[in-house]
Design an enzyme around this catalytic site. Structure first.
Site, PDB file in Angstrom:
ATOM      1  N   GLU A 107      -5.075  -2.011  14.132  1.00 49.08           N
ATOM      2  CA  GLU A 107      -5.662  -1.147  13.096  1.00 49.08           C
ATOM      3  C   GLU A 107      -7.030  -0.663  13.553  1.00 49.08           C
ATOM      4  OE1 GLU A 107      -5.922  -2.466   8.992  1.00 49.08           O
ATOM      5  OE2 GLU A 107      -3.916  -3.339   9.097  1.00 49.08           O
ATOM      6  N   HIS A 159       0.942  -9.259   4.703  1.00 46.24           N
ATOM      7  CA  HIS A 159      -0.179  -8.324   4.598  1.00 46.24           C
ATOM      8  C   HIS A 159      -0.691  -8.368   3.147  1.00 46.24           C
ATOM      9  CE1 HIS A 159      -2.017  -4.591   6.600  1.00 46.24           C
ATOM     10  NE2 HIS A 159      -2.673  -4.733   5.460  1.00 46.24           N
ATOM     11  N   ASP A 186       2.181   0.463  -7.985  1.00 38.35           N
ATOM     12  CA  ASP A 186       3.524   0.495  -8.592  1.00 38.35           C
ATOM     13  C   ASP A 186       4.423   1.538  -7.922  1.00 38.35           C
ATOM     14  OD1 ASP A 186       2.588  -1.390 -10.305  1.00 38.35           O
ATOM     15  OD2 ASP A 186       2.828  -0.223 -12.157  1.00 38.35           O
ATOM     16  N   HIS A 244      -2.284  -5.177 -12.526  1.00 36.02           N
ATOM     17  CA  HIS A 244      -1.823  -4.976 -13.903  1.00 36.02           C
ATOM     18  C   HIS A 244      -2.761  -5.644 -14.902  1.00 36.02           C
ATOM     19  CE1 HIS A 244       2.537  -4.222 -12.340  1.00 36.02           C
ATOM     20  NE2 HIS A 244       1.734  -3.192 -12.182  1.00 36.02           N
ATOM     21  N   ASN A 263      -1.887 -10.628   8.625  1.00 38.00           N
ATOM     22  CA  ASN A 263      -2.834  -9.528   8.761  1.00 38.00           C
ATOM     23  C   ASN A 263      -4.213  -9.987   8.311  1.00 38.00           C
ATOM     24  OD1 ASN A 263      -3.468  -6.580   9.107  1.00 38.00           O
ATOM     25  ND2 ASN A 263      -4.136  -6.895   6.994  1.00 38.00           N
ATOM     26  N   GLU A 264      -5.187  -9.854   9.175  1.00 36.29           N
ATOM     27  CA  GLU A 264      -6.590 -10.123   8.843  1.00 36.29           C
ATOM     28  C   GLU A 264      -6.788 -11.440   8.107  1.00 36.29           C
ATOM     29  OE1 GLU A 264      -8.497  -6.688   7.195  1.00 36.29           O
ATOM     30  OE2 GLU A 264      -8.198  -5.565   9.040  1.00 36.29           O
ATOM     31  N   GLN A 317       0.799  -1.228   0.000  1.00 33.83           N
ATOM     32  CA  GLN A 317       0.000   0.000   0.000  1.00 33.83           C
ATOM     33  C   GLN A 317       0.833   1.280   0.000  1.00 33.83           C
ATOM     34  OE1 GLN A 317      -2.643  -1.788   3.246  1.00 33.83           O
ATOM     35  NE2 GLN A 317      -4.084  -0.527   2.124  1.00 33.83           N
TER      36      GLN A 317
HETATM   37  C1  GAL Z   1      -7.697  -3.437   6.585  1.00 35.90           C
HETATM   38  C2  GAL Z   1      -6.378  -3.709   5.955  1.00 35.90           C
HETATM   39  C3  GAL Z   1      -5.580  -2.499   5.622  1.00 35.90           C
HETATM   40  C4  GAL Z   1      -6.392  -1.306   5.207  1.00 35.90           C
HETATM   41  C5  GAL Z   1      -7.681  -1.161   5.989  1.00 35.90           C
HETATM   42  C6  GAL Z   1      -8.673  -0.163   5.441  1.00 35.90           C
HETATM   43  O1  GAL Z   1      -8.577  -4.464   6.297  1.00 35.90           O
HETATM   44  O2  GAL Z   1      -5.586  -4.499   6.804  1.00 35.90           O
HETATM   45  O3  GAL Z   1      -4.637  -2.893   4.677  1.00 35.90           O
HETATM   46  O4  GAL Z   1      -6.549  -1.211   3.864  1.00 35.90           O
HETATM   47  O5  GAL Z   1      -8.365  -2.363   6.089  1.00 35.90           O
HETATM   48  O6  GAL Z   1      -9.475  -0.751   4.492  1.00 35.90           O
END
Ligand code: GAL
Length: 516
Positions: free
Chosen positions: A399, A145, A75, A62, A189-190, A42
């Protein structure tokens, strides 16, 4: 005489004001830490530089620009591959104690395996870690992630049980290279998102649409990969670095509210979306939740399947996964109303197993899309649910954030952060062990399928500027103040100050009039 009266009056008012503002401020516990989060794909850019391999996100964006709201990709993103110093400047300005970032697996292992280790990639992350430590900031690394090496996708990614070994080798490399300095690790992550939307709904790469089969298979392999990595750390690195190192996993969930107070349904929703991953690791007896296994088995029977789509772990795996985390990284954005399903679904799917409908609630503050209602009370309730279910585990909010179009005077983000921190304090006061808050995100970035149409940063990034200039937002100034004072400043403070200011002026006028 008059002036004496005025002085007395003014001092009383001053006292009331001080009293008013301090009674509105709640303190965070002593050891509570503040940070912020980001992820490699990201923000980094540099997608084909210095020997980086391809990830599923490179290939997906892409090959299918139409899947991204503004046909963009990562990118260049925020160009953090070249501009980490500017990110560091923001980190220091905010006074963050922790910075959570992720490693791009194909940047350090271009083919996803040991056949090639990319020293340039290792160098990049080494420099980030060293710069953070020099600035007195604790690095927290997310190993995965969403950016699976494309080479591993070619052999079916998380559907292939050999992902367990690949992930173990990858984490071995990370522990080996960075573990002497990095003490906080998040394996995945998630996990729910990875599996449901990569292998169930096809919303995300690798866009496999196999709801109710492949998403469960992914969850199974992912939990095993996590546990094997945890064991590796404890056996090989924990003593080696003689550290207090911690390995956890980041799970996301929304809370469910029921209009009819149907707690069974709320529980069912939470078990299907959170318990399925949390209970095997944090549950006292481990293993998948009963309700999940039972429903899937019943539906297997109805559909005449001769193999179980999800079965309980055998005792070796069960025991390996159980307790395989030193903390839970919890990520919360929003909540939903939950309702019984209106008409029975047919065929095989996660949706049919889960068997509930969800909607928004017009009473909630709407976000940039219907996905992003602000529901702070949901965070408090879900934290309490977790703590009731899994006991006194350490939880870090890895997060939590608010999307907008990128306004610099981002009052709604200030309000969102404040309200969610209040929920965290409420949860802590009722005994939930939350030890940190790392909102998403340090800087604006590539928001997956939404491209650059939704922004989450405390700092804005000008994506039309080749220099990707970063600019501090109002929310950054607010968060900085919270970190500095370690108090929940009321949104508060602005509203209260103006309220007490008006009150003060009024009383003065009345006072003066009375003494004349
Ligand atoms: C989470 C993710 C992040 C971010 C955030 C907002 O699900 O881990 O990468 O994008 O949501 O959408």
């Amino acid at each position: 005489m008059k002036s004496h009266l005025e002085i007395i009056l003014l001092s009383t008012i001053l006292l009331i004001n001080v009293q008013l503002s301090s009674s509105n401020e709640r303190k965070f516990p002593k050891n509570f830490v503040f940070g912020s989060s980001s992820s490699a794909y990201q923000i980094e850019g540099g997608w084909n530089e210095d020997g980086r391999g391809l990830s599923i996100w490179d290939v997906y964006t892409h090959e299918n620009p139409n899947r991204i709201a503004d046909r963009s990709n990562g990118d260049i993103a925020a160009d953090s591959y070249h501009k980490f110093d500017e990110d560091l400047k923001a980190i220091k300005e905010l006074g963050l104690e922790y910075y959570r970032f992720s490693i791009s697996w194909p940047r350090v292992m271009p083919f996803g395996n040991n056949s090639l280790i990319n020293e340039k990639g290792i160098e990049y992350y080494n420099s980030i870690i060293n710069k953070l430590l020099n600035a007195n900031v604790t690095p927290m690394i997310t190993m995965y992630h969403f950016d699976l090496p494309e080479e591993l996708n070619k052999i079916e990614g998380f559907l292939n049980p050999s992902i367990i070994e690949y992930f173990k080798n990858y984490s071995d490399l990370l522990f080996d290279k960075f573990g002497d300095r990095v003490k906080h690790w998040v394996t995945f992550n998630e996990a729910f998102f990875v599996c449901r939307h990569g292998y169930g709904t096809a919303e995300f790469p690798p866009t496999i649409s196999d709801s109710g089969i492949s998403d469960y298979k992914c969850i199974d392999n992912l939990l095993k990969s996590h546990a094997v990595t945890y064991k590796l750390y404890k056996e090989k690195y924990f003593k080696k670095y003689d550290s207090n190192g911690k390995v956890g996993i980041a799970l996301n969930a929304r809370f469910f509210f029921s209009e009819t107070n149907d707690t069974e349904l709320v529980n069912r929703g939470l078990e299907f979306e959170l318990g399925i991953l949390a209970q095997p690791i944090f549950g006292q007896n481990g293993g998948y939740p009963e309700i999940v296994l039972k429903t899937i088995a019943e539906n297997d029977k109805k559909e005449g399947l001769e193999f179980p789509r999800l079965k309980q772990f055998d005792s070796t795996w069960l025991n390996l996964i159980k307790g395989s985390a030193d903390f839970l990284g919890f990520q919360y954005y929003s909540s939903r109303m939950i309702l019984p399903i209106s008409s029975e679904l047919t065929g095989i799917s996660f949706e049919k197993d889960a068997n509930y409908n969800i909607t928004g609630n017009p009473k909630w503050k709407p976000g940039i899309t219907s996905q992003w209602y602000s529901v702070p009370e949901g965070l408090e309730l879900i934290l309490k649910w977790i703590s009731k279910k899994y006991g006194d585990i350490e939880i870090m909010i890895t997060e939590n954030g608010w999307a907008d179009k990128g306004e610099l005077e981002d009052d709604s983000r200030v309000e969102f952060l404040r309200d969610h921190m209040e929920s965290i304090l409420n949860a802590i006061e009722s005994g939930v062990r939350v030890t940190g808050y790392l909102p998403w995100s340090l800087i604006d970035n590539f928001e997956w399928n939404a491209g650059y149409t939704q922004k989450f940063g405390l700092y804005g990034v000008d994506f039309s500027d080749p220099n990707r200039k970063r600019t501090q937002k109002k929310s950054a100034r607010y968060f900085k103040e919270v970190i500095k004072t370690r108090k929940l400043i009321n949104q508060g403070s602005t509203k209260n100050i103006s309220f007490t200011f008006i009150l003060t002026v009024l009383i003065i006028i009345l006072g003066i009039m009375a003494t004349r």
